[in-house]
Design a protein around this motif. Sequence first.
Motif, PDB file in Angstrom:
ATOM      1  N   GLY A  38       4.777  -5.210  10.788  1.00  0.00           N
ATOM      2  CA  GLY A  38       3.695  -5.736   9.957  1.00  0.00           C
ATOM      3  C   GLY A  38       3.672  -5.212   8.540  1.00  0.00           C
ATOM      4  O   GLY A  38       2.880  -5.675   7.732  1.00  0.00           O
ATOM      5  N   GLN A  81       6.453  -5.402   2.020  1.00  0.00           N
ATOM      6  CA  GLN A  81       6.426  -4.415   0.931  1.00  0.00           C
ATOM      7  C   GLN A  81       7.618  -3.462   1.008  1.00  0.00           C
ATOM      8  O   GLN A  81       7.931  -2.779   0.044  1.00  0.00           O
ATOM      9  N   TYR A 111       4.141 -10.314  14.033  1.00  0.00           N
ATOM     10  CA  TYR A 111       4.704  -9.034  13.637  1.00  0.00           C
ATOM     11  C   TYR A 111       5.998  -8.844  14.430  1.00  0.00           C
ATOM     12  O   TYR A 111       6.061  -9.213  15.612  1.00  0.00           O
ATOM     13  N   ARG A 163       0.855  -1.197   0.000  1.00  0.00           N
ATOM     14  CA  ARG A 163       0.000   0.000   0.000  1.00  0.00           C
ATOM     15  C   ARG A 163       0.879   1.231   0.000  1.00  0.00           C
ATOM     16  O   ARG A 163       2.069   1.167   0.340  1.00  0.00           O
ATOM     17  N   TYR A 200      -6.421  -0.495  -0.689  1.00  0.00           N
ATOM     18  CA  TYR A 200      -6.786  -0.669   0.717  1.00  0.00           C
ATOM     19  C   TYR A 200      -7.895   0.335   0.991  1.00  0.00           C
ATOM     20  O   TYR A 200      -7.741   1.520   0.661  1.00  0.00           O
TER      21      TYR A 200
END
Length: 430
Positions: free
Chosen positions: A383, A387, A355, A88, A130
């Motif tokens: 978390g 990405q 995480y 994202r 998202y």
Amino acid sequence: MSVIDSQTDICFHTWPGDKNKVGAIKPVFANVPARSSYDVVIVGGAIMGAATAWFLADNPDFQGRVLVVERDPSYENTSTMTTTSCMRQQFSTGLNVRISQFAADFVKNLRRHLHGAEYVPDLSIRSFGYMYLADTEEFAETLRASHAVQQQAGAATRLMTPPEIAQEYPFYALDDIVLGSINTVDEGFFDATAVFDALRRASRDRGVEYVSNEVVAMSCNPTGAKVESVTLKSGEIIACGQVVNASGPRADRTARMAGIELPVEPRKRYSWIFKAEKPLEVDLPLTIDPSGLHVRENGGGTYQVGAHFGPDPRVDYDDFTLDHSLWESEAWPIIATRIPQFEAIRLQSTWAGHYAMNTFDHNAIMGPHDLVENFIFLNGFSGHGLQQAPAMGRGTAEWLTYGEYRALDLSAFNYARIPAGNPIMEKAVI
Ligand SMILES: NCCCC(=O)O
């Protein structure tokens, strides 16, 4: 590992907890390093370690030898293999937006980045976006502030009123919602396992050595300012020029071996996959319900959910136990209330992952320690690490090679902010 559904073109992941799994990554590493000394030892061979190894191996200015030590080459419980595999640009800090923008470029052009290697697949991002849903004016204001940051960084985020959301996504129940925020450009699902596989193979092809072993101790020089060697579980002592802590939720344990306290701890997160009796007509954005639960499109009429409920304590490094009551008591009621079409579903699989939570400011911790100068952090991704791996691996390799960041200045994430008490808080942690 992944399988493509030919009708939807979405990847079904064969995650470790998935009952539908069709295969597993085979351990193919040696156990004992070929040498007794390396220029760089990377502790942890999941996505961060693999990305760093690749960018080092790819840099003609770096001539050193690299060893990656991975304690479990099945990667079964790594954060890399238990996440929702999405990216994202909706972060509250501009630097995190730019980090994900590089990830999008890296994924979409993976073969070019890996110099045309024939085994690298063509990948795309399933950009369903998202959808953050705010049910209070306070959270709506946070979304507006983040929207301004994201726009400034070039992200295509749109704020949406409830009628606008209803028009495009008629399946949501929106009575309690005051604002939504979505970006459908380079935001959604990507095949992280394919990226991870390619990075490991490409770095090994260029001489990086991976071993299946565990760093259990470090030895420093008399002043404590330099890690001189790491000790492996099998007993070998390996001299190192620089050591990279890429050990995910175990990062504080690794740091303690060098006498360093690190505010990173394992926090348990649950994932579920369900099949809907009546799938939605359009892709479901990764929807962040105001409760904190998120649910996204998974292809073929299935949907993936991630959440935790109630207190969020540190857990043991090896605690992946499941609480099977949570689906019916907590998760499904939230989902069926937000998307009534999901009142008829069948649960397919459940798993737990960790995480690597940075309890100081929920952001990455990177670069060298201020006193132990050859101890390099690559930690605390809270978390959203998957990405961030391309940008963080590239940046860490630059630091190891040049002693500075070049493509993107990541120095804001330095360790020194922690003892100095200067957090750079990332508010968008889901
Ligand atoms: N950890 C949830 C999904 C990835 C992300 O934070 O964007």
